[in-house]
Design a protein around this motif. Structure first.
Motif, PDB file in Angstrom:
ATOM      1  N   SER A 115       0.809  -1.219   0.000  1.00  0.00           N
ATOM      2  CA  SER A 115       0.000   0.000   0.000  1.00  0.00           C
ATOM      3  C   SER A 115       0.845   1.272   0.000  1.00  0.00           C
ATOM      4  CB  SER A 115      -0.895  -0.006   1.242  1.00  0.00           C
ATOM      5  OG  SER A 115      -0.103  -0.142   2.391  1.00  0.00           O
ATOM      6  N   ARG A 116       2.161   1.158   0.125  1.00  0.00           N
ATOM      7  CA  ARG A 116       2.976   2.379   0.215  1.00  0.00           C
ATOM      8  C   ARG A 116       3.002   3.140  -1.109  1.00  0.00           C
ATOM      9  NH1 ARG A 116       6.237   3.323   5.059  1.00  0.00           N
ATOM     10  NH2 ARG A 116       6.416   5.273   3.942  1.00  0.00           N
ATOM     11  N   SER A 117       2.946   4.468  -1.009  1.00  0.00           N
ATOM     12  CA  SER A 117       3.000   5.308  -2.208  1.00  0.00           C
ATOM     13  C   SER A 117       4.347   5.148  -2.901  1.00  0.00           C
ATOM     14  CB  SER A 117       2.838   6.778  -1.838  1.00  0.00           C
ATOM     15  OG  SER A 117       1.645   6.963  -1.151  1.00  0.00           O
ATOM     16  N   LEU A 118       4.321   5.292  -4.229  1.00  0.00           N
ATOM     17  CA  LEU A 118       5.546   5.163  -5.005  1.00  0.00           C
ATOM     18  C   LEU A 118       6.166   6.515  -5.336  1.00  0.00           C
ATOM     19  CD1 LEU A 118       4.582   2.210  -7.370  1.00  0.00           C
ATOM     20  CD2 LEU A 118       5.709   2.140  -5.144  1.00  0.00           C
ATOM     21  N   SER A 119       5.455   7.595  -5.005  1.00  0.00           N
ATOM     22  CA  SER A 119       6.055   8.915  -5.181  1.00  0.00           C
ATOM     23  C   SER A 119       5.351   9.885  -4.247  1.00  0.00           C
ATOM     24  CB  SER A 119       5.944   9.378  -6.627  1.00  0.00           C
ATOM     25  OG  SER A 119       4.583   9.532  -6.965  1.00  0.00           O
ATOM     26  N   GLY A 120       6.001  11.022  -4.007  1.00  0.00           N
ATOM     27  CA  GLY A 120       5.391  12.015  -3.133  1.00  0.00           C
ATOM     28  C   GLY A 120       6.212  13.284  -3.105  1.00  0.00           C
ATOM     29  N   GLY A 121       5.745  14.255  -2.351  1.00  0.00           N
ATOM     30  CA  GLY A 121       6.447  15.527  -2.231  1.00  0.00           C
ATOM     31  C   GLY A 121       6.285  16.371  -3.476  1.00  0.00           C
ATOM     32  N   ARG A 122       7.181  17.349  -3.613  1.00  0.00           N
ATOM     33  CA  ARG A 122       7.107  18.301  -4.716  1.00  0.00           C
ATOM     34  C   ARG A 122       7.324  17.593  -6.046  1.00  0.00           C
ATOM     35  NH1 ARG A 122      10.728  23.621  -4.252  1.00  0.00           N
ATOM     36  NH2 ARG A 122       9.059  24.131  -2.814  1.00  0.00           N
ATOM     37  N   LYS A 123       6.608  18.058  -7.064  1.00  0.00           N
ATOM     38  CA  LYS A 123       6.793  17.499  -8.409  1.00  0.00           C
ATOM     39  C   LYS A 123       7.952  18.239  -9.081  1.00  0.00           C
ATOM     40  CE  LYS A 123       3.035  14.881  -8.349  1.00  0.00           C
ATOM     41  NZ  LYS A 123       3.309  14.563  -6.918  1.00  0.00           N
ATOM     42  N   GLY A 124       8.773  17.520  -9.820  1.00  0.00           N
ATOM     43  CA  GLY A 124       9.864  18.194 -10.522  1.00  0.00           C
ATOM     44  C   GLY A 124      10.964  17.228 -10.883  1.00  0.00           C
ATOM     45  N   SER A 125      11.990  17.759 -11.536  1.00  0.00           N
ATOM     46  CA  SER A 125      13.042  16.887 -12.049  1.00  0.00           C
ATOM     47  C   SER A 125      14.104  16.586 -10.984  1.00  0.00           C
ATOM     48  CB  SER A 125      13.701  17.538 -13.263  1.00  0.00           C
ATOM     49  OG  SER A 125      14.138  18.831 -12.901  1.00  0.00           O
ATOM     50  N   ASP A 126      14.034  17.263  -9.825  1.00  0.00           N
ATOM     51  CA  ASP A 126      15.047  17.061  -8.787  1.00  0.00           C
ATOM     52  C   ASP A 126      14.653  16.000  -7.764  1.00  0.00           C
ATOM     53  OD1 ASP A 126      16.596  18.916  -9.948  1.00  0.00           O
ATOM     54  OD2 ASP A 126      16.352  20.475  -8.422  1.00  0.00           O
ATOM     55  N   ALA A 127      13.616  15.218  -8.078  1.00  0.00           N
ATOM     56  CA  ALA A 127      13.133  14.234  -7.112  1.00  0.00           C
ATOM     57  C   ALA A 127      14.239  13.248  -6.728  1.00  0.00           C
ATOM     58  CB  ALA A 127      11.945  13.483  -7.697  1.00  0.00           C
ATOM     59  N   LEU A 128      14.220  12.838  -5.466  1.00  0.00           N
ATOM     60  CA  LEU A 128      15.195  11.845  -4.997  1.00  0.00           C
ATOM     61  C   LEU A 128      14.673  10.456  -5.249  1.00  0.00           C
ATOM     62  CD1 LEU A 128      15.606  14.401  -2.630  1.00  0.00           C
ATOM     63  CD2 LEU A 128      17.671  12.980  -2.782  1.00  0.00           C
ATOM     64  N   SER A 129      15.599   9.551  -5.437  1.00  0.00           N
ATOM     65  CA  SER A 129      15.206   8.187  -5.723  1.00  0.00           C
ATOM     66  C   SER A 129      15.509   7.296  -4.513  1.00  0.00           C
ATOM     67  CB  SER A 129      15.969   7.745  -6.983  1.00  0.00           C
ATOM     68  OG  SER A 129      16.186   6.382  -6.969  1.00  0.00           O
ATOM     69  N   ILE A 130      14.493   6.562  -4.070  1.00  0.00           N
ATOM     70  CA  ILE A 130      14.626   5.653  -2.920  1.00  0.00           C
ATOM     71  C   ILE A 130      14.336   4.252  -3.442  1.00  0.00           C
ATOM     72  CG2 ILE A 130      13.793   5.102  -0.606  1.00  0.00           C
ATOM     73  CD1 ILE A 130      12.650   8.009  -0.509  1.00  0.00           C
ATOM     74  N   VAL A 131      15.348   3.399  -3.442  1.00  0.00           N
ATOM     75  CA  VAL A 131      15.190   2.070  -4.038  1.00  0.00           C
ATOM     76  C   VAL A 131      15.497   1.002  -2.995  1.00  0.00           C
ATOM     77  CG1 VAL A 131      15.959   0.527  -5.884  1.00  0.00           C
ATOM     78  CG2 VAL A 131      15.891   2.994  -6.284  1.00  0.00           C
ATOM     79  N   GLU A 132      14.506   0.160  -2.750  1.00  0.00           N
ATOM     80  CA  GLU A 132      14.745  -0.986  -1.868  1.00  0.00           C
ATOM     81  C   GLU A 132      15.519  -2.041  -2.644  1.00  0.00           C
ATOM     82  OE1 GLU A 132      12.335  -4.414   0.684  1.00  0.00           O
ATOM     83  OE2 GLU A 132      11.292  -3.285  -0.867  1.00  0.00           O
ATOM     84  N   GLN A 133      16.540  -2.628  -2.042  1.00  0.00           N
ATOM     85  CA  GLN A 133      17.363  -3.625  -2.737  1.00  0.00           C
ATOM     86  C   GLN A 133      17.180  -5.000  -2.115  1.00  0.00           C
ATOM     87  OE1 GLN A 133      19.215  -3.199  -5.398  1.00  0.00           O
ATOM     88  NE2 GLN A 133      19.282  -0.962  -5.575  1.00  0.00           N
TER      89      GLN A 133
END
Ligand code: ZN
Lengths: 91, 204
Positions: B13-31
């Motif tokens: 159920s966790r969201s796949l994106s959030g916060g401000r929209k734009g090209s500077d978004a940070l990427s959080i990847v579970e490995q």
């Protein structure tokens, strides 16, 4: 932010450490008597100035270390691993 | 027919994106990773280093560093102790083979289920992590290959900088703290925006 120099990790913020007590107390001989053991467990000098202390880098390398800290200014003069001695004296 | 095996630590159920929209978004990847901690027995540290070098073609890192070799990473965690990170396909097998080749020279503990690996990257990764962590993560102070056990978002965490053109960090955290850390990372990154990519399910 108070920095403590860990001999293994380098300077790290104080909130990665736990204070673990006076590093100058020595366990008395088994037959030293009740008063000697009472002092060993409970009696502390609370010095104003340089003091050798145990700190544990619990959120870092998990090691117990010796730290020579000035209780008045919080300056740290030296640190060493648990089996290593601190320098003789700090002026 | 069986249901696909869920490999992600996080609820679907966790969201796949959030916060401000734009090209500077940070990427959080579970490995999905295999993790094994090895701790040298007293006086056996150089034996351990040569055995691991032979068995995995991996050089054990110096204090405060992480080294790569043959798709695996050796991360220094404390005197005489390293965490070996390998692809998730090596789960189980990594610790079994290390236990065999080390043959008592080190304690070998499989941490694949005990810890979670999250990779955090983006142009603003350092300034966002600075909201959660007190270490100096500047390019000059914390270079690729630098590693530290520290506190990130009030949680004990192994933090290391990955080799990458964009500032990228690996975070290894106790599994039961992983969702908390994800919340903290997403909250800290919301001023730039973030994208979250969980581990995909294994094929049924
Ligand atoms: Zn340390």
């Amino acid at each position: 932010m108070h920095l403590i120099p860990c001999p293994y990790c380098g300077e790290r913020p104080q909130d990665e450490f736990h204070y673990r007590g006076d590093a100058t107390v020595k366990r008395p001989a088994p037959d030293a008597g009740e008063q000697a053991f009472y002092d060993y467990v409970y009696t502390r000098a609370n010095p104003r100035g340089w003091h050798d202390e145990w700190w544990q880098h619990y959120a870092g390398c998990r090691q117990w270390i010796r730290v020579r800290r000035n209780t008045l200014t919080h300056a740290v003069a030296a640190s060493a691993g648990p089996a290593d001695a601190l320098p003789e004296a700090t002026p | 027919m069986s249901a696909p095996e869920r490999l992600s630590r996080f609820p679907a159920s966790r969201s796949l994106s959030g916060g401000r929209k734009g090209s500077d978004a940070l990427s959080i990847v579970e490995q999905h990773a295999a993790l094994t901690q090895i701790t040298a027995r007293k006086g056996r540290q150089s034996d351990v280093a040569s055995i691991v070098a032979r068995a995995l073609a991996l050089e054990l890192a110096d204090p405060g560093r992480a080294t790569n070799g043959s798709g695996r990473t050796a991360i220094w965690v404390q005197p005489g102790s390293w965490l070996i990170r390998a692809p998730g396909s090596e789960r189980g097998e990594l610790s079994t083979s290390l236990r065999q080749s080390l043959d008592g020279a080190a304690a070998v503990v499989d941490q694949s289920h005990g810890r979670n690996v999250i990779e955090f990257s983006g142009k603003h990764a350092q300034s966002v992590l600075a909201r959660l962590c007190r270490l100096d993560l500047h390019d000059r102070a914390f270079t690729p290959g630098a590693s530290a056990s520290t506190i990130v978002g009030h949680v004990s965490c192994q933090l290391y900088r990955l080799e990458s053109p964009v500032p990228s960090f690996g975070l290894i955290v106790g599994s039961t703290f992983a969702e908390w850390l994800l919340d903290e990372l997403q909250a800290a990154a919301s001023s730039h925006g973030w994208n979250f990519q969980p581990v995909r399910n294994a094929a049924a």
